[in-house]
Scaffold this motif. Structure first.
Motif, PDB file in Angstrom:
ATOM      1  N   TRP A 187       0.911  -1.015  -0.081  1.00 43.78           N
ATOM      2  CA  TRP A 187      -0.162  -0.066   0.096  1.00 43.78           C
ATOM      3  C   TRP A 187       0.887   1.179   0.196  1.00 43.78           C
ATOM      4  N   PHE A 188       0.257   2.336  -0.021  1.00 41.65           N
ATOM      5  CA  PHE A 188       0.749   3.575   0.193  1.00 41.65           C
ATOM      6  C   PHE A 188       0.832   4.283   1.312  1.00 41.65           C
ATOM      7  N   SER A 189       1.799   4.790   2.018  1.00 44.31           N
ATOM      8  CA  SER A 189       1.521   5.610   3.296  1.00 44.31           C
ATOM      9  C   SER A 189       1.032   7.029   2.992  1.00 44.31           C
ATOM     10  N   ARG A 190       0.659   7.761   3.792  1.00 43.38           N
ATOM     11  CA  ARG A 190       0.093   9.079   3.400  1.00 43.38           C
ATOM     12  C   ARG A 190       1.068   9.828   2.655  1.00 43.38           C
ATOM     13  N   GLU A 191       2.571   9.908   2.958  1.00 42.74           N
ATOM     14  CA  GLU A 191       3.465  10.596   2.487  1.00 42.74           C
ATOM     15  C   GLU A 191       3.630   9.941   1.045  1.00 42.74           C
ATOM     16  N   GLU A 192       3.636   8.848   0.924  1.00 39.24           N
ATOM     17  CA  GLU A 192       4.109   8.283  -0.494  1.00 39.24           C
ATOM     18  C   GLU A 192       2.592   8.432  -1.338  1.00 39.24           C
ATOM     19  N   TYR A 193       1.639   8.257  -0.776  1.00 41.23           N
ATOM     20  CA  TYR A 193       0.381   8.479  -1.769  1.00 41.23           C
ATOM     21  C   TYR A 193       0.511  10.032  -2.250  1.00 41.23           C
ATOM     22  N   LYS A 194       0.807  10.936  -1.282  1.00 40.28           N
ATOM     23  CA  LYS A 194       0.710  12.118  -1.720  1.00 40.28           C
ATOM     24  C   LYS A 194       1.839  12.372  -2.780  1.00 40.28           C
ATOM     25  N   LYS A 195       3.088  11.841  -2.516  1.00 39.31           N
ATOM     26  CA  LYS A 195       4.134  11.889  -3.507  1.00 39.31           C
ATOM     27  C   LYS A 195       3.720  11.370  -4.823  1.00 39.31           C
ATOM     28  N   LEU A 196       2.900  10.249  -5.047  1.00 38.29           N
ATOM     29  CA  LEU A 196       2.567   9.920  -6.182  1.00 38.29           C
ATOM     30  C   LEU A 196       1.471  10.636  -6.940  1.00 38.29           C
ATOM     31  N   TYR A 197       0.267  11.178  -6.122  1.00 41.64           N
ATOM     32  CA  TYR A 197      -0.613  12.000  -6.875  1.00 41.64           C
ATOM     33  C   TYR A 197      -0.134  13.406  -7.277  1.00 41.64           C
ATOM     34  N   THR A 198       0.865  13.968  -6.474  1.00 39.26           N
ATOM     35  CA  THR A 198       1.322  15.220  -6.791  1.00 39.26           C
ATOM     36  C   THR A 198       2.199  14.983  -8.060  1.00 39.26           C
ATOM     37  N   TYR A 199       3.003  13.820  -8.417  1.00 37.95           N
ATOM     38  CA  TYR A 199       3.785  13.750  -9.339  1.00 37.95           C
ATOM     39  C   TYR A 199       2.835  13.705 -10.827  1.00 37.95           C
ATOM     40  N   THR A 200       1.627  12.772 -10.565  1.00 41.12           N
ATOM     41  CA  THR A 200       0.702  12.576 -11.643  1.00 41.12           C
ATOM     42  C   THR A 200       0.089  14.049 -11.921  1.00 41.12           C
ATOM     43  N   ARG A 201      -0.215  14.903 -10.841  1.00 43.46           N
ATOM     44  CA  ARG A 201      -0.954  16.162 -11.190  1.00 43.46           C
ATOM     45  C   ARG A 201       0.080  17.059 -11.967  1.00 43.46           C
ATOM     46  N   GLU A 202       1.378  17.128 -11.538  1.00 39.14           N
ATOM     47  CA  GLU A 202       2.310  17.908 -12.344  1.00 39.14           C
ATOM     48  C   GLU A 202       2.720  17.518 -13.756  1.00 39.14           C
ATOM     49  N   ARG A 203       2.400  16.021 -13.964  1.00 31.80           N
ATOM     50  CA  ARG A 203       2.969  15.552 -15.253  1.00 31.80           C
ATOM     51  C   ARG A 203       1.706  15.906 -16.165  1.00 31.80           C
ATOM     52  N   ALA A 204       0.316  15.936 -15.639  1.00 35.23           N
ATOM     53  CA  ALA A 204      -0.817  16.194 -16.197  1.00 35.23           C
ATOM     54  C   ALA A 204      -0.792  18.006 -16.791  1.00 35.23           C
ATOM     55  N   ARG A 306       4.927   3.373 -14.862  1.00 37.22           N
ATOM     56  CA  ARG A 306       5.792   4.316 -15.011  1.00 37.22           C
ATOM     57  C   ARG A 306       5.854   5.322 -14.069  1.00 37.22           C
ATOM     58  N   ALA A 307       4.841   5.750 -13.444  1.00 36.69           N
ATOM     59  CA  ALA A 307       4.783   6.844 -12.531  1.00 36.69           C
ATOM     60  C   ALA A 307       5.330   6.062 -11.242  1.00 36.69           C
ATOM     61  N   LEU A 308       5.034   4.777 -10.837  1.00 31.64           N
ATOM     62  CA  LEU A 308       5.625   4.261  -9.687  1.00 31.64           C
ATOM     63  C   LEU A 308       7.262   4.447  -9.802  1.00 31.64           C
ATOM     64  N   THR A 309       7.823   3.999 -10.967  1.00 34.07           N
ATOM     65  CA  THR A 309       9.110   3.806 -11.032  1.00 34.07           C
ATOM     66  C   THR A 309       9.717   5.228 -11.096  1.00 34.07           C
ATOM     67  N   ASP A 310       9.147   6.182 -11.807  1.00 33.33           N
ATOM     68  CA  ASP A 310       9.648   7.642 -11.756  1.00 33.33           C
ATOM     69  C   ASP A 310       9.758   8.211 -10.166  1.00 33.33           C
ATOM     70  N   CYS A 311       8.643   7.755  -9.231  1.00 32.23           N
ATOM     71  CA  CYS A 311       8.629   8.079  -7.852  1.00 32.23           C
ATOM     72  C   CYS A 311       9.412   7.182  -7.117  1.00 32.23           C
ATOM     73  N   ASP A 312      10.103   6.226  -7.558  1.00 34.14           N
ATOM     74  CA  ASP A 312      10.753   5.002  -6.592  1.00 34.14           C
ATOM     75  C   ASP A 312       9.689   4.501  -5.781  1.00 34.14           C
ATOM     76  N   LEU A 313       8.547   4.289  -6.323  1.00 37.08           N
ATOM     77  CA  LEU A 313       7.465   3.518  -5.278  1.00 37.08           C
ATOM     78  C   LEU A 313       6.846   2.015  -5.707  1.00 37.08           C
ATOM     79  N   LYS A 314       7.851   1.652  -6.647  1.00 37.21           N
ATOM     80  CA  LYS A 314       7.487   0.419  -7.291  1.00 37.21           C
ATOM     81  C   LYS A 314       7.338  -0.718  -6.308  1.00 37.21           C
TER      82      LYS A 314
END
Length: 379
Positions: A187-204, A306-314
């Motif tokens: 799963w994603f902790s709060r910090e990891e989840y925030k890191k993931l959706y912040t990345y995809t938001r900026e990418r969009a 790809r998003a997981l890999t870029d965020c080092d969250l795989k």
């Protein structure tokens, strides 16, 4: 060791390759009849076979001798009953998976076997053969695949038992297997989840005006929607816009989504968190859909990985691989950490309390009341 004959040549006693148990075979009414003597003693096997043959002769005289049902007969009956009884309660894909396992693997191996001859040893022989590398790909089935095949096999044999075609069920458990480790779902902790959706938001945002803008925006809303509803990926893939209703609630309440879910357990219902509302509104505004259109018609697997890999969250800290399913696990874990009632979470996620306690309890440490744990009795 070769064959042995008793009662003249009426009954043949023999052993199958790689088996120490004697089998008996006889011919009556133009058909071959076989039975396992269930002993490795030749003397006892001869006694058993003689009694068995005379019993067959007695049934033949009174017209009660009928051929023993085979695994293929039981498989046909199982599919006929299962599809009818579970209609509307199980995802049609789940029923088709049973049929595919029978057609591709189980019937080719067990199909012509009389039901009484399907023993624990034969089931183990099947596992060994299935674990041989594929001649073309070199791959072997996963433990999960073999487990599902065993479940289908057991269901067929239970069907035979209900119809009186079988006296008892064989042991389907895998020998020599150690107790399985209870896995804690990635799963994603709060910090990891925030890191993931912040990345995809900026990418969009950076994709505006480019040909992959739509895909990037869809992925971002997919992540937010999944982590705020707890839907399984297959449930999300079959979700239509008409299945989602905005619930404004009573005055002072945050609006949420009411979702009619069609998944592996049939039709269920889900109430989202407030965090799923805005992503869904963006999906409607962006796609201007018809009620029967799919909410997520594209497969986001490659983009998500790809998003997981870029965020080092795989992978999580225990080495478990993350996937779209991890968003469901994140929903469950975050709700638990917020102190939500475990029964309500289980109901909302269309699962059991037992499954949540088994796979997610490790994430409950923050909900424990240290004062209650460390209370001291007064002297």
């Amino acid at each position: 060791m070769g064959s042995h004959y008793i009662l003249g040549d009426k009954v043949r006693i023999y052993r199958r390759e790689n088996s120490s148990v004697w089998q008996a075979q006889a011919r009556l009414e133009g058909k071959k009849w076989r039975v396992s003597t269930k002993t490795d003693s030749l003397a006892q096997a001869k006694e058993f076979a003689e009694d068995w043959y005379f019993e067959l002769r007695g049934k033949s005289r009174v017209g009660q001798l009928t051929a023993e049902r085979t695994f293929a007969d039981a498989a046909k009956q199982f599919l006929l009953e299962y599809e009818a009884i579970t209609n509307g309660e199980r995802n049609p894909r789940y029923v088709k998976d049973h049929a595919a396992r029978l057609r591709n693997h189980l019937i080719p191996y067990f199909g012509d076997k009389p039901l009484s001859q399907i023993t624990a040893g034969m089931v183990q022989d099947y596992r060994i053969i299935r674990l041989q590398p594929n001649a073309d790909t070199g791959k072997v089935p996963t433990r999960s695949t073999l487990h599902h095949e065993t479940v289908t096999l057991r269901q067929v044999m239970k069907t035979a038992l209900r119809h009186g075609w079988l006296a008892h069920l064989p042991d389907f458990s895998a020998p020599y297997r150690a107790s399985g480790k209870i896995s804690h779902r990635a799963w994603f902790s709060r910090e990891e989840y925030k890191k993931l959706y912040t990345y995809t938001r900026e990418r969009a945002k950076s994709a505006v005006g480019l040909n992959w803008q739509h895909a990037a925006e869809q992925l971002h809303d997919y992540i937010l929607f999944m982590a705020n509803t707890g839907l399984r990926p297959d449930e999300a893939n079959s979700l239509e816009y008409r299945d989602v209703t905005l619930d404004e609630g009573e005055e002072g309440d945050d609006p949420i989504l009411l979702i009619e879910v069609r998944g592996k357990r049939g039709v269920g219902y889900c109430k989202s968190t407030h965090g799923a509302v805005q992503p869904f509104k963006r999906l409607v505004e962006r796609n201007r859909p018809r009620p029967t259109d799919l909410v997520f018609p594209q497969d986001h697997k490659k983009q998500f990985n790809r998003a997981l890999t870029d965020c080092d969250l795989k992978f999580d800290r225990e080495g478990n691989r993350r996937s779209a399913y991890s968003l469901r696990h994140t929903y469950i874990c975050l709700r638990l950490l917020e102190g939500a009632d475990i029964y309500q979470i289980a109901k909302n996620c269309r699962t059991s309390v037992e499954m949540i306690e088994k796979h997610y309890a490790v994430h409950l440490k923050n909900t424990l009341d240290a004062r209650a744990i460390n209370v001291r009795r007064k002297a």
